[in-house]
Design an enzyme around this catalytic site. Structure first.
Site, PDB file in Angstrom:
ATOM      1  N   LYS A  40       0.817  -1.216   0.000  1.00 57.30           N
ATOM      2  CA  LYS A  40       0.000   0.000   0.000  1.00 57.30           C
ATOM      3  C   LYS A  40       0.854   1.272   0.000  1.00 57.30           C
ATOM      4  CE  LYS A  40      -4.220  -1.922   1.980  1.00 57.30           C
ATOM      5  NZ  LYS A  40      -4.676  -2.426   0.718  1.00 57.30           N
ATOM      6  N   THR A  86     -10.024  -0.589  -4.310  1.00 56.30           N
ATOM      7  CA  THR A  86     -10.544  -1.326  -3.172  1.00 56.30           C
ATOM      8  C   THR A  86     -10.503  -0.382  -1.973  1.00 56.30           C
ATOM      9  OG1 THR A  86      -8.332  -2.284  -2.917  1.00 56.30           O
ATOM     10  CG2 THR A  86     -10.004  -3.656  -3.994  1.00 56.30           C
ATOM     11  N   GLY A  87     -11.318  -0.667  -0.975  1.00 52.49           N
ATOM     12  CA  GLY A  87     -11.571   0.270   0.120  1.00 52.49           C
ATOM     13  C   GLY A  87     -10.377   0.862   0.828  1.00 52.49           C
ATOM     14  N   THR A  88      -9.543   0.022   1.384  1.00 51.05           N
ATOM     15  CA  THR A  88      -8.418   0.531   2.170  1.00 51.05           C
ATOM     16  C   THR A  88      -7.397   1.230   1.284  1.00 51.05           C
ATOM     17  OG1 THR A  88      -8.755  -1.341   3.657  1.00 51.05           O
ATOM     18  CG2 THR A  88      -6.730  -0.099   3.946  1.00 51.05           C
ATOM     19  N   THR A  89      -7.120   0.660   0.126  1.00 55.01           N
ATOM     20  CA  THR A  89      -6.190   1.302  -0.805  1.00 55.01           C
ATOM     21  C   THR A  89      -6.736   2.670  -1.206  1.00 55.01           C
ATOM     22  OG1 THR A  89      -5.421  -0.839  -1.643  1.00 55.01           O
ATOM     23  CG2 THR A  89      -5.009   1.088  -3.029  1.00 55.01           C
ATOM     24  N   SER A  97     -13.364  -3.436   0.595  1.00 58.96           N
ATOM     25  CA  SER A  97     -11.975  -3.868   0.727  1.00 58.96           C
ATOM     26  C   SER A  97     -11.824  -5.196  -0.014  1.00 58.96           C
ATOM     27  CB  SER A  97     -11.581  -4.014   2.200  1.00 58.96           C
ATOM     28  OG  SER A  97     -12.229  -5.129   2.763  1.00 58.96           O
ATOM     29  N   GLY A  98     -10.593  -5.536  -0.360  1.00 53.64           N
ATOM     30  CA  GLY A  98     -10.345  -6.769  -1.105  1.00 53.64           C
ATOM     31  C   GLY A  98     -10.941  -8.011  -0.454  1.00 53.64           C
ATOM     32  N   ASP A 106       1.601  -8.433  -3.331  1.00 55.16           N
ATOM     33  CA  ASP A 106       2.709  -8.780  -2.447  1.00 55.16           C
ATOM     34  C   ASP A 106       3.016 -10.263  -2.657  1.00 55.16           C
ATOM     35  OD1 ASP A 106       4.538  -9.273  -0.471  1.00 55.16           O
ATOM     36  OD2 ASP A 106       3.357  -8.391   1.143  1.00 55.16           O
ATOM     37  N   ARG A 125      -7.791 -13.357 -14.267  1.00 57.60           N
ATOM     38  CA  ARG A 125      -8.404 -14.099 -15.370  1.00 57.60           C
ATOM     39  C   ARG A 125      -9.358 -13.205 -16.164  1.00 57.60           C
ATOM     40  NH1 ARG A 125     -13.121 -16.102 -16.091  1.00 57.60           N
ATOM     41  NH2 ARG A 125     -13.482 -17.724 -17.636  1.00 57.60           N
TER      42      ARG A 125
END
Length: 123
Positions: free
Chosen positions: A12, A36-39, A55-56, A81, A97
């Site tokens: 992050k 995504t939420g936190t990012t 969030s993911g 990561d 995918r």
């Protein structure tokens, strides 16, 4: 153009630094960021407008994959990561995918993300 940004916890800070470095390009009127939420929350802290998904682990990766499949998201910057395992790995694999199926460029590290953004500079 809608660009999705995602980063695992261990990446992050790298994503925020990358976004800040490319702030002028990403702040263009024709570019819309989703995350995504936190990012997304961390990116907003550097003054970039971003629409946040879940969030993911709560389904944000799946929400972004759906937007790719619908033709809304045209590029995904996903700082993965590689040294950590993730409970939502099936969602991550599904997103990758879906990008492949719909021929949407996906960068999984800073070097490839920078190359994708360089392509936007010419437009």
């Amino acid at each position: 153009m809608e660009i999705a940004i995602i980063a695992h916890d261990g990446k992050k800070a790298d994503m925020v630094q990358f976004i800040n470095k490319n702030k002028a390009l990403l702040a263009r009127e024709n570019i819309k960021l989703i995350a995504t939420g936190t990012t997304g929350s961390k990116v907003e802290a550097v003054g970039i407008k971003v629409k946040k998904m879940l969030s993911g682990p709560q389904g944000g990766d799946a929400q972004i994959a759906a937007r790719v499949a619908e033709g809304k998201t045209k590029m995904v910057l996903f700082f993965k990561d590689p040294n950590s395992s993730h409970a939502h790995e099936p969602d991550i694999s599904m997103l990758i995918r879906i990008c492949d199926v719909h021929n949407v460029p996906l960068a999984t590290n800073e070097a490839t993300a920078q190359l994708l953004l360089q392509g936007l500079e010419d437009k």
